[in-house]
Design an enzyme around this catalytic site. Structure first.
Site, mmCIF file in Angstrom:
data_model
loop_
_atom_site.group_PDB
_atom_site.id
_atom_site.type_symbol
_atom_site.label_atom_id
_atom_site.label_comp_id
_atom_site.label_asym_id
_atom_site.label_seq_id
_atom_site.Cartn_x
_atom_site.Cartn_y
_atom_site.Cartn_z
ATOM 1 N N TRP A 28 -18.776 62.602 -42.173
ATOM 2 C CA TRP A 28 -19.958 62.067 -43.016
ATOM 3 C C TRP A 28 -21.176 62.002 -42.268
ATOM 4 C CZ3 TRP A 28 -15.185 59.548 -42.330
ATOM 5 C CH2 TRP A 28 -15.090 58.514 -41.161
ATOM 6 N N ARG A 40 -17.145 60.929 -32.914
ATOM 7 C CA ARG A 40 -15.782 61.710 -32.620
ATOM 8 C C ARG A 40 -14.688 60.748 -32.572
ATOM 9 N NH1 ARG A 40 -17.315 65.072 -27.403
ATOM 10 N NH2 ARG A 40 -19.351 63.827 -27.409
ATOM 11 N N GLU A 47 -29.800 60.928 -39.495
ATOM 12 C CA GLU A 47 -29.805 62.649 -39.848
ATOM 13 C C GLU A 47 -30.645 62.995 -40.865
ATOM 14 O OE1 GLU A 47 -25.429 62.933 -39.456
ATOM 15 O OE2 GLU A 47 -26.008 64.934 -38.732
#
Ligand code: ARG
Length: 390
Positions: free
Chosen positions: A254, A83, A259
């Site tokens: 992105w 963030r 992940e």
């Protein structure tokens, strides 16, 4: 006629809803004006919005309110470690787009513009809002690009097992997989509107950017034929700003390498590649204590980071991103704001304790604006139905 004194239960439910919209609108407009030195005056804007809600049950955000709301929704999302760059979110105002075909076409444009030749731009496309006059369109897919999962006769899955049911439902609805199904077949986009029902759209080739995976040292790795898509565009969350809902508002940042490397390709209920990689590495898999899983997982993650970077596609590692997140927290604190964070989502799935985000607690209360995951939308994205407008 209803006897006087007893309120019509339907009407009072409606006016209670209106009260909620009014309060949420007021709270959001105050937030926006508090943070935007150049905004028009608060009093007149609140009065105009209250009148509009009185007449229509909802209101139309200014372009500035919409952009601010979408960015703050990111800032408030407790699950996101990325963030720090919330102010840089590019907002495509597509609120007048509401037909299934137009929504799909704009989503494909989004994939192109956000990819930006590899230098990925954080971006959101906001389609028509939910209003009392007309429900908003819905995108069924969890992300704009997802890979099919085909259940094989032996019960194993070719492709992404997370979407095995979604895939078979779409096949039932008439989707034709490629002649030779593969492990990375891009699923069609399903867009549902109240008028048209669910419609399927094949993604055009130029909308789907992918990175073939190779390892910086292990030459055999490329032979595994692995790949992943470059841009993660979440497409089943509802953006909520000041009492207005945007159920179709796909957004992307992105990737953080883990992940893909630790979860999508590593999880035992996803591509589950760790045993195969360990085998290829020649590790002793007969004994957990050799930590063959951990060693294979690290090499898988190195391959992801290496391949994206070698292909000029933005990606970040979990150590860097953890440090950036703590900078973000510090900035938010200095701005006098609370920054909600969910430890179970923030801490990376690889080497958690090696990152600074592991070693502390966070506050987690929900703040609005935000991106919400509705249970029915989650269900549609995994089970391929039921439709939002049956
Ligand atoms: N974890 C999801 C995936 O692997 C993507 C979620 C959003 N991630 C991001 N970096 N913006 O596809």
């Amino acid at each position: 006629m209803r006897p006087t004194g007893r309120p019509d239960p339907e009407r009072s439910a409606e006016s209670a809803d209106i009260e909620v919209v009014r309060a949420a609108a007021r709270e959001f407009l105050e937030l926006f004006h508090g943070e935007s030195p150049r905004a028009e005056r608060l009093g007149p804007r609140i009065a105009a919005v209250m009148r509009e809600i009185e007449l229509t049950g909802t209101y139309w955000h200014t372009a500035e309110e919409l952009a601010f709301g979408a960015r703050v929704a990111w800032r408030n999302n407790a699950r996101c470690i990325g963030r720090l760059y919330w102010r840089s979110l590019q907002v495509r105002d597509l609120r007048t787009v509401s037909g299934a075909g137009d929504v799909a076409g704009s989503c494909f444009d989004h994939l192109q513009v956000a990819h930006n030749g590899g230098k990925i731009r954080p971006m959101i496309s906001v389609f028509a809002p939910e209003t009392p006059a007309r429900p908003a369109p819905r995108i069924w897919n969890e992300q704009l690009v997802r890979y099919a999962g085909y259940e094989q006769p032996d019960g194993r899955v070719l492709g992404d097992p997370r979407y095995r049911t979604f895939t078979s439902e779409l096949v039932q609805r008439g989707w034709q997989p490629p002649d030779v199904p593969g492990a990375f077949d891009v699923l069609p986009l399903v867009v549902e509107t109240v008028e048209e029902g669910p419609q399927m759209f094949q993604l055009p080739r130029q909308a789907v950017h992918e990175v073939p995976l190779e390892h910086p040292e292990l030459a055999w790795f490329a032979e595994l034929g692995l790949r992943w898509h470059a841009v993660p565009v979440i497409s089943n969350n509802r953006l909520v700003i000041g009492g207005v809902s945007y159920p179709a508002a796909p957004f992307n940042g992105w990737y953080m390498g883990t992940e893909i490397g630790a979860r999508n390709l590593g999880d035992s209920d996803r591509y589950a590649l760790v045993p195969e990689i360990a085998e290829q590495m020649g590790l002793d898999t007969s004994d957990e204590a050799t930590l063959w899983r951990d060693r294979a997982l690290v090499e898988l993650n190195r391959a992801v980071l290496h391949s994206f970077t070698a292909n000029g596609v933005s990606i970040t590692d979990h150590h860097t991103e953890s440090r950036r997140f703590l900078i973000h927290l510090e900035r938010e604190e200095r701005a006098g704001r609370r920054c909600p964070a969910d430890w179970t989502w923030i801490v990376p799935p690889l080497s958690g304790s090696q990152t600074p985000v592991f070693h502390r607690y966070y506050t987690a209360e929900t703040q609005l604006p935000n991106y919400l995951t509705d249970p029915d939308a989650t269900h549609r994205s995994l089970q391929g139905g039921p439709p939002a407008f049956p």
